[in-house]
Design a protein around this motif. Structure first.
Motif, PDB file in Angstrom:
ATOM      1  N   TYR A  97     126.735  25.984  45.690  1.00 25.06           N
ATOM      2  CA  TYR A  97     128.079  26.126  45.154  1.00 25.06           C
ATOM      3  C   TYR A  97     128.501  27.578  45.293  1.00 25.06           C
ATOM      4  O   TYR A  97     127.813  28.489  44.829  1.00 25.06           O
ATOM      5  N   ALA A 112     124.705  25.046  37.549  1.00 25.76           N
ATOM      6  CA  ALA A 112     124.801  23.611  37.280  1.00 25.76           C
ATOM      7  C   ALA A 112     125.502  22.887  38.434  1.00 25.76           C
ATOM      8  O   ALA A 112     125.109  21.782  38.822  1.00 25.76           O
ATOM      9  N   LYS A 113     126.523  23.535  38.997  1.00 24.72           N
ATOM     10  CA  LYS A 113     127.244  22.893  40.110  1.00 24.72           C
ATOM     11  C   LYS A 113     126.346  22.794  41.348  1.00 24.72           C
ATOM     12  O   LYS A 113     126.410  21.802  42.086  1.00 24.72           O
ATOM     13  N   HIS A 117     123.958  19.930  40.674  1.00 23.88           N
ATOM     14  CA  HIS A 117     124.646  18.647  40.870  1.00 23.88           C
ATOM     15  C   HIS A 117     124.871  18.360  42.356  1.00 23.88           C
ATOM     16  O   HIS A 117     124.782  17.210  42.787  1.00 23.88           O
ATOM     17  N   LEU A 143     121.572  17.181  43.637  1.00 26.40           N
ATOM     18  CA  LEU A 143     121.327  15.807  43.158  1.00 26.40           C
ATOM     19  C   LEU A 143     122.172  14.811  43.941  1.00 26.40           C
ATOM     20  O   LEU A 143     121.707  13.727  44.307  1.00 26.40           O
ATOM     21  N   ALA A 144     123.411  15.190  44.200  1.00 26.91           N
ATOM     22  CA  ALA A 144     124.305  14.307  44.961  1.00 26.91           C
ATOM     23  C   ALA A 144     123.780  14.133  46.383  1.00 26.91           C
ATOM     24  O   ALA A 144     123.813  13.034  46.947  1.00 26.91           O
ATOM     25  N   GLY A 181     120.763  11.010  39.733  1.00 32.30           N
ATOM     26  CA  GLY A 181     121.361  11.702  38.599  1.00 32.30           C
ATOM     27  C   GLY A 181     120.381  12.653  37.937  1.00 32.30           C
ATOM     28  O   GLY A 181     119.169  12.592  38.172  1.00 32.30           O
ATOM     29  N   ALA A 182     120.925  13.518  37.080  1.00 31.56           N
ATOM     30  CA  ALA A 182     120.090  14.505  36.391  1.00 31.56           C
ATOM     31  C   ALA A 182     119.087  13.842  35.452  1.00 31.56           C
ATOM     32  O   ALA A 182     118.075  14.443  35.081  1.00 31.56           O
ATOM     33  N   VAL A 185     123.820  20.957  32.799  1.00 32.19           N
ATOM     34  CA  VAL A 185     123.470  19.922  33.796  1.00 32.19           C
ATOM     35  C   VAL A 185     123.348  18.559  33.126  1.00 32.19           C
ATOM     36  O   VAL A 185     123.713  17.533  33.701  1.00 32.19           O
ATOM     37  N   GLY A 187     121.324  15.295  31.715  1.00 35.56           N
ATOM     38  CA  GLY A 187     120.096  14.579  32.011  1.00 35.56           C
ATOM     39  C   GLY A 187     119.343  14.329  30.729  1.00 35.56           C
ATOM     40  O   GLY A 187     119.941  14.306  29.641  1.00 35.56           O
TER      41      GLY A 187
END
Lengths: 236, 382
Positions: free
Chosen positions: B16, B73-74, B77, B80-81, B86-87, B115, B117
């Motif tokens: 990010y 966090a971005k 994510h 993860l994407a 998912g977290a 984040v 989870g």
């Protein structure tokens, strides 16, 4: 009145009591059990190195649903041994104690490979596990259920001689850490101890001909039902 | 089962970068410093470092637009994407940064809070650039031990608020604070670590991770928070009568002793030679080097040295996105790896060396990766 016992029916020979030593008879059961295990699809795939993580995941999930019952039927058997079978009662109580935390080992392995506790605990026994568990509670509910020794012969033998091999094979094929196959590896170690204790009972004088028959019969049933449990994965 | 440990794989990578890319001439619109002298220094440093585009979580009024934890966090994510999960599947979050948003609590706790989870282990690796590899090492180790099936590792930096003109106005002038001022920028990069390769696409197997500090034989080379050069009780930013006087004395600037950087490159190359000596790097089978460095001056030194050592080594096997993404410190190695991975530079069977020298007090982080195919689907169906 006719004496029904007088003349044998022609062409029918009533089964003879098997008078071979109990350990020989159990050894035959074991050989037969091993041959049946070789036909189990997931174990064939494991031997061929053709398993996926999902297979291991599924196997643990299925085993767990029956493993949680193990110490319960052993404890029930313990409660049905009278004073003449005090040594068996003691042994069963100790063994139930050893087994009753076993499923926690399995649970840790299951979590370590990324499984969810909720899913594991929400699982149901597959049809083989239902049959095995139901049968064991039935046997254990009888007075002085010495037949249970036959079940333990099969189940502990499996732990001592097979589980470790399976665990190591899964680890090799899937690249797993030791603590992801701890349940199976632990059994290889702990059950060697358990089978040693049991061998002492099986060779003691207190096992008469009826008891030996009950033990062998129980071993045969448990071997078949265990194979069914391993074959009918996820069939609930 | 051999070693009794599992293997770790990077199965998802994300990054990010905040806001719009900022070109060299727009940098002052974010960080200030428009006087002639500062502008001259800026241009000289920009020319030397070769960066022509970077990102700042800072608007044209000099206001910080996002928190460092938001950048982290971005990136998590995004990783993860990329992995498609998912977290809630994570067992661990290892975060590397030079400076979190808060003094207390630890950065990883804050990133976890953002984040989401489930319950998870968190680790904050503070340091500078090589803390990225320290965090990776921790995540990889725990996954290899079988303690976590999945972990996320993230490097993130929000340096811009340390570089703005307000950190320079009314402060004793230190030329050594300008080097990093026009070099560092913001961003975050993250990777998902798992004990199995992903089933649908190639993964990066982590062959080993190595993190080495040589602080026992080197003085501090990059610093903030220290008055003067001598580290002794009473001279850190926390010991002044108030923080304002520490700032006026220049303790809140990130300063670099540039005279030592030549030595850093030399020692870094010696560390690389040690990897070769130890058999951790096979020169005949080293396909890609992704190296973090602060300035293109080092690129040439290191690239020439590698080209002399690695058979057939050329520009196609060397990757950095310093010029377009800036120097994002602990985030940079993941931001570079993400681009190399996403753009298809790394093909199955190929090996990748990640190299992160850190001038702070001479630390070096390395990781060796191999691109692996998805685990082959079972040949029989059950």
């Amino acid at each position: 009145m006719t004496d029904v016992t007088a003349a044998p029916i022609e062409g029918y020979v009533p089964p003879k009591r098997d008078s071979r030593p109990l350990l020989d008879r159990l050894s035959e059961c074991w050989t037969d059990f091993e041959a049946r295990l070789e036909q189990v699809p997931i174990l064939q795939a494991l031997a061929a190195g053709d398993v996926t993580l999902e297979d291991y995941h599924r196997l643990l999930h299925n085993l767990r649903q029956q493993v949680v019952d193990g110490s319960l039927w052993i404890a029930r058997a313990a409660s049905n041994f009278d004073m003449d079978h005090f040594d068996l009662r003691s042994a069963a109580i100790s063994h139930a104690l050893e087994e009753h935390r076993d499923h926690l080992l399995l649970q840790r392995d299951y979590l370590a490979i990324g499984g969810s506790l909720e899913t594991l605990r929400a699982g149901r026994k597959n049809v083989g596990s239902q049959a095995l568990s139901g049968y064991m509670f039935h046997v254990a509910s009888q007075p002085n259920p010495v037949g249970c020794l036959g079940a333990m012969f099969v189940i502990e033998g499996l732990g001592a001689q097979k589980a470790g091999e399976w665990g190591r094979r899964f680890a090799d094929v899937l690249g797993l850490a030791e603590r992801q196959v701890h349940f199976m590896i632990y059994h290889a170690e702990a059950d060697v101890e358990h089978t040693g204790t049991m061998d002492a009972f099986l060779t003691s004088d207190r096992i008469d001909a009826d008891a030996a028959d009950a033990i062998v019969s129980c071993a045969k049933v448990v071997a078949r039902l265990y194979v069914m449990q391993l074959t009918e994965l996820d069939e609930v | 089962m051999g070693s009794g440990t599992a293997t770790a794989y990077l199965t998802g990578i994300g990054r990010y970068l905040p806001g719009e890319p900022v070109g060299n001439d727009e940098v002052a619109s974010r960080l200030g410093g428009v006087d002639k002298r500062t502008e001259r220094i800026r241009r000289r440093i920009q020319n030397a470092n070769g960066i022509h585009q970077r990102y700042y979580a800072m608007d044209t009024d000099g206001r910080t637009t996002e928190l460092n934890e938001e950048l982290a966090a971005k990136a998590v994510h995004a990783a993860l994407a990329d992995r498609g999960m998912g977290a809630d599947r994570l067992g661990m979050l290892a975060c590397a940064t030079t400076q979190g948003d808060l003094l207390v609590p630890g950065f990883a706790s804050m990133v976890h809070g953002r984040v989401g989870g489930g319950p998870m282990q968190v680790l904050t690796a503070t340091g500078v650039c090589a803390s990225s590899i320290a965090a990776l090492d921790a995540a990889v180790s725990k996954v290899r031990l079988g303690e976590h099936a999945r972990a996320a590792v993230v490097g993130s930096e929000l340096a811009s608020r340390w570089l703005h003109q307000r950190r320079f106005d009314g402060v004793e002038d230190h030329l050594d604070a300008h080097f990093l001022r026009w070099m560092l920028s913001d961003g975050a990069g993250a990777a998902i670590v798992e004990f199995q390769p992903r089933p649908d696409r190639p993964s990066l197997r982590v062959d080993w991770v190595r993190h080495i500090s040589l602080a026992h034989e080197h003085e501090v080379c990059m610093r903030a928070g220290l008055d003067g050069d001598v580290l002794e009780a009473g001279r850190t930013w926390q010991d002044f009568d108030d923080v304002a006087s520490a700032e006026r004395a220049g303790l809140m600037q990130i300063r670099q002793d540039t005279s030592v950087l030549g030595e850093l490159a030399k020692v870094g190359l010696a560390q690389f030679e040690e990897l070769v000596d130890l058999g951790l790097v096979d020169l005949a089978k080293l396909d890609h080097v992704i190296c973090h460095y602060s300035t293109n001056a080092f690129r040439d030194v290191v690239f020439d040295a590698l080209a002399a050592r690695v058979p057939g080594f050329d520009a196609t096997r060397w990757f950095s996105n310093l010029e377009t993404c800036g120097n994002t410190g602990a985030a940079s190695i993941y931001i570079a790896l993400e681009e190399a991975w996403r753009t298809g530079r790394l093909q199955p069977g190929e090996t990748v060396l990640l190299a992160v020298p850190e001038s702070g007090r001479f630390s070096f982080g390395f990781a060796h990766l191999t691109v692996v195919e998805p685990r082959s689907a079972r040949s029989t169906d059950r």
